[in-house]
Design a protein around this motif. Structure first.
Motif, PDB file in Angstrom:
ATOM      1  N   THR A  58       0.835  -1.211   0.000  1.00 16.54           N
ATOM      2  CA  THR A  58       0.000   0.000   0.000  1.00 16.54           C
ATOM      3  C   THR A  58       0.864   1.254   0.000  1.00 16.54           C
ATOM      4  N   THR A  59       1.953   1.213   0.751  1.00 14.55           N
ATOM      5  CA  THR A  59       2.885   2.351   0.747  1.00 14.55           C
ATOM      6  C   THR A  59       3.404   2.599  -0.667  1.00 14.55           C
ATOM      7  N   GLY A  60       3.732   1.513  -1.362  1.00 18.05           N
ATOM      8  CA  GLY A  60       4.176   1.652  -2.746  1.00 18.05           C
ATOM      9  C   GLY A  60       3.090   2.205  -3.648  1.00 18.05           C
ATOM     10  N   ALA A  61       1.837   1.797  -3.414  1.00 13.96           N
ATOM     11  CA  ALA A  61       0.714   2.289  -4.211  1.00 13.96           C
ATOM     12  C   ALA A  61       0.520   3.786  -3.998  1.00 13.96           C
ATOM     13  N   ARG A  62       0.688   4.238  -2.759  1.00 16.00           N
ATOM     14  CA  ARG A  62       0.559   5.674  -2.472  1.00 16.00           C
ATOM     15  C   ARG A  62       1.640   6.461  -3.207  1.00 16.00           C
ATOM     16  N   ARG A  63       2.847   5.902  -3.252  1.00  9.78           N
ATOM     17  CA  ARG A  63       3.931   6.579  -3.974  1.00  9.78           C
ATOM     18  C   ARG A  63       3.606   6.683  -5.463  1.00  9.78           C
ATOM     19  N   ILE A  64       3.104   5.594  -6.055  1.00  6.80           N
ATOM     20  CA  ILE A  64       2.772   5.602  -7.477  1.00  6.80           C
ATOM     21  C   ILE A  64       1.683   6.626  -7.756  1.00  6.80           C
ATOM     22  N   ALA A  65       0.663   6.670  -6.882  1.00  9.27           N
ATOM     23  CA  ALA A  65      -0.429   7.638  -7.054  1.00  9.27           C
ATOM     24  C   ALA A  65       0.088   9.064  -6.929  1.00  9.27           C
ATOM     25  N   ARG A  66       1.010   9.280  -5.967  1.00  7.25           N
ATOM     26  CA  ARG A  66       1.568  10.622  -5.780  1.00  7.25           C
ATOM     27  C   ARG A  66       2.340  11.048  -7.028  1.00  7.25           C
ATOM     28  N   GLU A  67       3.082  10.121  -7.619  1.00  7.12           N
ATOM     29  CA  GLU A  67       3.824  10.436  -8.839  1.00  7.12           C
ATOM     30  C   GLU A  67       2.881  10.728 -10.002  1.00  7.12           C
ATOM     31  N   ALA A  68       1.656  10.160  -9.923  1.00  6.71           N
ATOM     32  CA  ALA A  68       0.652  10.408 -10.960  1.00  6.71           C
ATOM     33  C   ALA A  68      -0.144  11.668 -10.687  1.00  6.71           C
ATOM     34  N   GLY A  69       0.176  12.357  -9.569  1.00  6.83           N
ATOM     35  CA  GLY A  69      -0.475  13.628  -9.276  1.00  6.83           C
ATOM     36  C   GLY A  69      -1.622  13.565  -8.304  1.00  6.83           C
ATOM     37  N   THR A  70      -1.808  12.425  -7.612  1.00  3.20           N
ATOM     38  CA  THR A  70      -2.907  12.291  -6.654  1.00  3.20           C
ATOM     39  C   THR A  70      -2.359  11.928  -5.283  1.00  3.20           C
ATOM     40  N   ARG A  71      -2.697  12.706  -4.279  1.00  2.00           N
ATOM     41  CA  ARG A  71      -2.289  12.426  -2.913  1.00  2.00           C
ATOM     42  C   ARG A  71      -3.325  11.498  -2.273  1.00  2.00           C
ATOM     43  N   VAL A  72      -2.880  10.385  -1.740  1.00  2.00           N
ATOM     44  CA  VAL A  72      -3.776   9.384  -1.158  1.00  2.00           C
ATOM     45  C   VAL A  72      -3.930   9.639   0.340  1.00  2.00           C
ATOM     46  N   THR A  73      -5.146   9.848   0.783  1.00  2.28           N
ATOM     47  CA  THR A  73      -5.407  10.084   2.206  1.00  2.28           C
ATOM     48  C   THR A  73      -5.315   8.770   2.982  1.00  2.28           C
ATOM     49  N   GLU A  74      -5.273   8.875   4.306  1.00  2.00           N
ATOM     50  CA  GLU A  74      -5.210   7.678   5.141  1.00  2.00           C
ATOM     51  C   GLU A  74      -6.448   6.811   4.938  1.00  2.00           C
ATOM     52  N   SER A  75      -7.606   7.463   4.805  1.00  2.00           N
ATOM     53  CA  SER A  75      -8.846   6.720   4.609  1.00  2.00           C
ATOM     54  C   SER A  75      -8.800   5.906   3.319  1.00  2.00           C
ATOM     55  N   VAL A  76      -8.336   6.521   2.244  1.00  4.82           N
ATOM     56  CA  VAL A  76      -8.228   5.810   0.971  1.00  4.82           C
ATOM     57  C   VAL A  76      -7.172   4.707   1.067  1.00  4.82           C
ATOM     58  N   ALA A  77      -6.057   4.988   1.735  1.00  2.25           N
ATOM     59  CA  ALA A  77      -5.000   3.985   1.894  1.00  2.25           C
ATOM     60  C   ALA A  77      -5.534   2.756   2.622  1.00  2.25           C
ATOM     61  N   GLU A  78      -6.380   2.970   3.631  1.00  4.83           N
ATOM     62  CA  GLU A  78      -6.965   1.837   4.351  1.00  4.83           C
ATOM     63  C   GLU A  78      -7.825   0.986   3.421  1.00  4.83           C
ATOM     64  N   GLN A  79      -8.561   1.637   2.513  1.00  2.20           N
ATOM     65  CA  GLN A  79      -9.379   0.888   1.563  1.00  2.20           C
ATOM     66  C   GLN A  79      -8.511   0.115   0.568  1.00  2.20           C
ATOM     67  N   VAL A  80      -7.401   0.715   0.157  1.00  5.50           N
ATOM     68  CA  VAL A  80      -6.474   0.020  -0.748  1.00  5.50           C
ATOM     69  C   VAL A  80      -5.894  -1.202  -0.052  1.00  5.50           C
ATOM     70  N   GLU A  81      -5.488  -1.048   1.209  1.00  2.12           N
ATOM     71  CA  GLU A  81      -4.923  -2.179   1.949  1.00  2.12           C
ATOM     72  C   GLU A  81      -5.973  -3.262   2.153  1.00  2.12           C
ATOM     73  N   ALA A  82      -7.220  -2.868   2.420  1.00  2.00           N
ATOM     74  CA  ALA A  82      -8.297  -3.846   2.567  1.00  2.00           C
ATOM     75  C   ALA A  82      -8.516  -4.602   1.259  1.00  2.00           C
ATOM     76  N   THR A  83      -8.371  -3.919   0.142  1.00  2.75           N
ATOM     77  CA  THR A  83      -8.508  -4.560  -1.174  1.00  2.75           C
ATOM     78  C   THR A  83      -7.412  -5.594  -1.393  1.00  2.75           C
TER      79      THR A  83
END
Length: 294
Positions: free
Chosen positions: A100-125
């Motif tokens: 999930t940490t890696g996914a947040r980095r990829i999203a940030r590089e794509a121009g989107t900042r991932v909030t903690e709430s969204v990160a939790e949903q990504v990790e749950a996925t």
């Protein structure tokens, strides 16, 4: 691969803000064909689903490893003791957290900042994909429209979480990112290298001492400026996140309004037809009555 999946793979690989305009443009391009309605029905992914789709495309190897580990653990856990299962759960959590940490980095590089709430949903996925085979298929498709959740006990219902039923079993293509070319460097011997090195070092030392004096004077003011800008940056990031959330809400509302408008137009057309028929029936009855009275 069906034509719908080809279109969906392209759409769900776009930046989130581009999804709806691109989908509507494609549906308009296909107007008059059965495929147009199917494309128009493709749902915009949630932020968490978009991040997961982005991860699948930009770090395919990592996702495939996660899914392979998940499959192996599902087979092994049937014979594990309670302590072993607890250890397994901890290890799974550590893995999904790291990915999930890696996914947040990829999203940030794509121009989107991932909030903690969204990160939790990504990790749950990611967790759902490890404990449930159908969730694994849904994640690997790269066509998620919503985050996944699974307990590993009951089979998860993933039909509503993917863009189309045939997405299960489909695998999104990885996005290749070419590394920048690096020039070849060659060392050419210089007979006066030592003398040149001493002169260069002396010159560099003098320049460095002068720069140090200037930097010392400017340091305190710069430190204050950094502190102020960091605080301002955090404030702006929070405001950006809030605005993005509002944009998502407005886009969802706009899509729902479009659907309701279409239904209202259909209802109006049906009502107009009924009104016309009723008017004709009334006119015919009036004519019959007039004939009877003569």
């Amino acid at each position: 691969m069906s034509e719908l999946l080809e279109i969906a793979e392209e759409l769900y690989g776009l930046p989130l803000a581009e999804f709806t305009p691109a989908r509507d443009a494609k549906a308009k391009e296909l107007k008059g064909t059965p495929l147009a309605a199917q494309v128009k029905a493709l749902k915009k992914p949630s932020v968490a689903a978009w991040v997961a789709n982005l991860l699948v495309r930009h770090d395919t190897e990592q996702v495939d490893q996660v899914l392979a580990v998940g499959a192996a653990l599902r087979e092994a856990q049937a014979s594990m003791s309670g302590d072993e299962l607890r250890a397994l759960t901890k290890q799974r959590r550590q893995l999904t957290s790291a990915v999930t940490t890696g996914a947040r980095r990829i999203a940030r590089e794509a121009g989107t900042r991932v909030t903690e709430s969204v990160a939790e949903q990504v990790e749950a996925t990611l967790t759902a994909a490890m404990v449930d085979e159908r969730c694994a298929q849904a994640l690997r498709s790269g066509l998620l429209v919503s985050a996944l959740a699974a307990t590993g006990v009951d089979a998860a219902d993933v039909a509503a979480a993917v863009a189309a039923p045939e997405a299960l079993g489909f695998a999104a293509s990885p996005v290749e990112t070419a590394a920048p070319a690096r020039p070849e460097l060659h060392v050419v011997p210089d007979p006066e290298a030592d003398a040149k090195a001493v002169a260069a070092a002396e010159s560099a030392l003098a320049a460095a001492e002068e720069a140090l004096t200037e930097a010392s004077e400017a340091h305190e003011g710069a430190a204050d400026a950094v502190a102020r800008l960091e605080a301002r940056g955090l404030q702006l990031q929070a405001e950006i996140a809030e605005l993005r959330a509002k944009i998502d809400e407005l886009e969802t509302a706009a899509e729902e309004t479009d659907d309701e408008l279409s239904e209202a137009e259909d209802a109006r057309a049906e009502a107009e037809a009924e009104l016309t028929a009723a008017t004709r029936a009334r006119d015919a009855a009036a004519a019959d009555l007039a004939r009877v009275k003569r």
